[in-house]
Design an enzyme around this catalytic site. Structure first.
Site, PDB file in Angstrom:
ATOM      1  N   ASP A 148       0.576  -1.319  -0.019  1.00  0.00           N
ATOM      2  CA  ASP A 148      -0.001   0.045   0.088  1.00  0.00           C
ATOM      3  C   ASP A 148       0.892   1.226  -0.083  1.00  0.00           C
ATOM      4  O   ASP A 148       0.711   2.126  -0.610  1.00  0.00           O
ATOM      5  CB  ASP A 148      -0.961  -0.170   1.033  1.00  0.00           C
ATOM      6  CG  ASP A 148      -1.737   1.204   1.376  1.00  0.00           C
ATOM      7  OD1 ASP A 148      -2.693   1.618   0.503  1.00  0.00           O
ATOM      8  OD2 ASP A 148      -1.349   2.039   2.318  1.00  0.00           O
TER       9      ASP A 148
ATOM     10  N   GLU B 116      -1.945  -5.377  -3.397  1.00  0.00           N
ATOM     11  CA  GLU B 116      -1.112  -4.635  -2.678  1.00  0.00           C
ATOM     12  C   GLU B 116      -0.005  -5.399  -1.939  1.00  0.00           C
ATOM     13  O   GLU B 116       1.240  -5.265  -1.940  1.00  0.00           O
ATOM     14  CB  GLU B 116      -1.827  -3.858  -1.455  1.00  0.00           C
ATOM     15  CG  GLU B 116      -2.624  -2.700  -2.061  1.00  0.00           C
ATOM     16  CD  GLU B 116      -3.333  -1.968  -0.925  1.00  0.00           C
ATOM     17  OE1 GLU B 116      -3.673  -0.921  -1.049  1.00  0.00           O
ATOM     18  OE2 GLU B 116      -3.623  -2.585   0.097  1.00  0.00           O
TER      19      GLU B 116
END
Length: 230
Positions: free
Chosen positions: A51, A123
């Site tokens: 992320d 992610e």
């Protein structure tokens, strides 16, 4: 895992040195919990890392690509690019959904199709790629997978769900829309927020997300779906 390795090699020219990282990235918490005695690692920590690097690379790209956009415009565009629904779509585009390891219960409940799981998977893969190959490898992968969609203007043509809901409700007259946090659960690196939308004092819908903003978007999306059925 062998098929996943072949996919990454043939489609994206990626060959992992540390296959343990790759396997961890594709292991959901539900699978790890069902195999606790084997000390199986899951992908939440890699998701946290992915992320962060995704936000950085997309921010760098937008800053260089759009010198006349304001901070607010770039933030809004970035949020549309990295939102859960978008990342889940990129996971499907890469065929990652076929390779994630899920617990039996999660598999039966449709987890392989769930945006939350697939967005987190994307992610986590970025986090694993960063650790194994470095940030330039992540940039090359995103340039191949994500950036073409950005340059087509696909995300600039998309309104966020909160804006769409507000515009829809305002056509019905004066309304007061309030987003309220109902609950906040989980550890710091894997929060789960639940938000309700209150319109003129009445609860219209609820939503879930890894942040308050994502939960608000999910609640607005659910509200629009409900209103379209009326």
């Amino acid at each position: 895992m062998k098929q996943l390795e072949e996919l990454l090699s043939t489609s994206f020219d990626i060959q992992f040195n540390d296959l343990t990282l790759l396997e961890t990235a594709f292991t959901h918490t539900s699978y790890a919990n069902e195999h606790r005695l084997l000390n199986v690692s899951h992908n939440e920590r890699l998701e946290f890392l992915g992320d962060a690097v995704l936000q950085l690379i997309i921010s760098e790209y937008l800053f260089a690509k759009y010198p006349k956009k304001t901070e607010g415009d770039m933030s809004k565009l970035r949020s549309m690019i990295v939102r859960e629904e978008s990342l889940a779509g990129f996971s499907r585009f890469c065929s990652f959904d076929a390779y994630i390891k899920l617990g039996k219960g999660e598999e039966k409940s449709g987890g392989r199709r769930r945006d939350t799981i697939l967005g987190d998977l994307f992610e986590a893969f970025l986090g694993a790629l960063l650790l194994d190959k470095g940030i330039d490898a992540v940039r090359r992968f995103l340039k191949q997978v994500m950036i073409p969609q950005v340059e087509k203007g696909n995300f600039e043509r998309v309104k966020d769900y909160k804006t769409c809901l507000q515009e829809f409700l305002q056509t019905k007259g004066d309304v007061v829309i309030d987003y309220q946090v109902i609950s906040e659960k989980g550890p710091a690196h894997a929060k789960q927020f639940e938000v309700s939308i209150v319109v003129n004092g009445a609860v219209l819908s609820k939503g879930l997300g890894k942040s308050k903003k994502l939960a608000e978007q999910d609640a607005a999306k659910n509200a629009l779906a409900q209103l379209s059925e009326v």
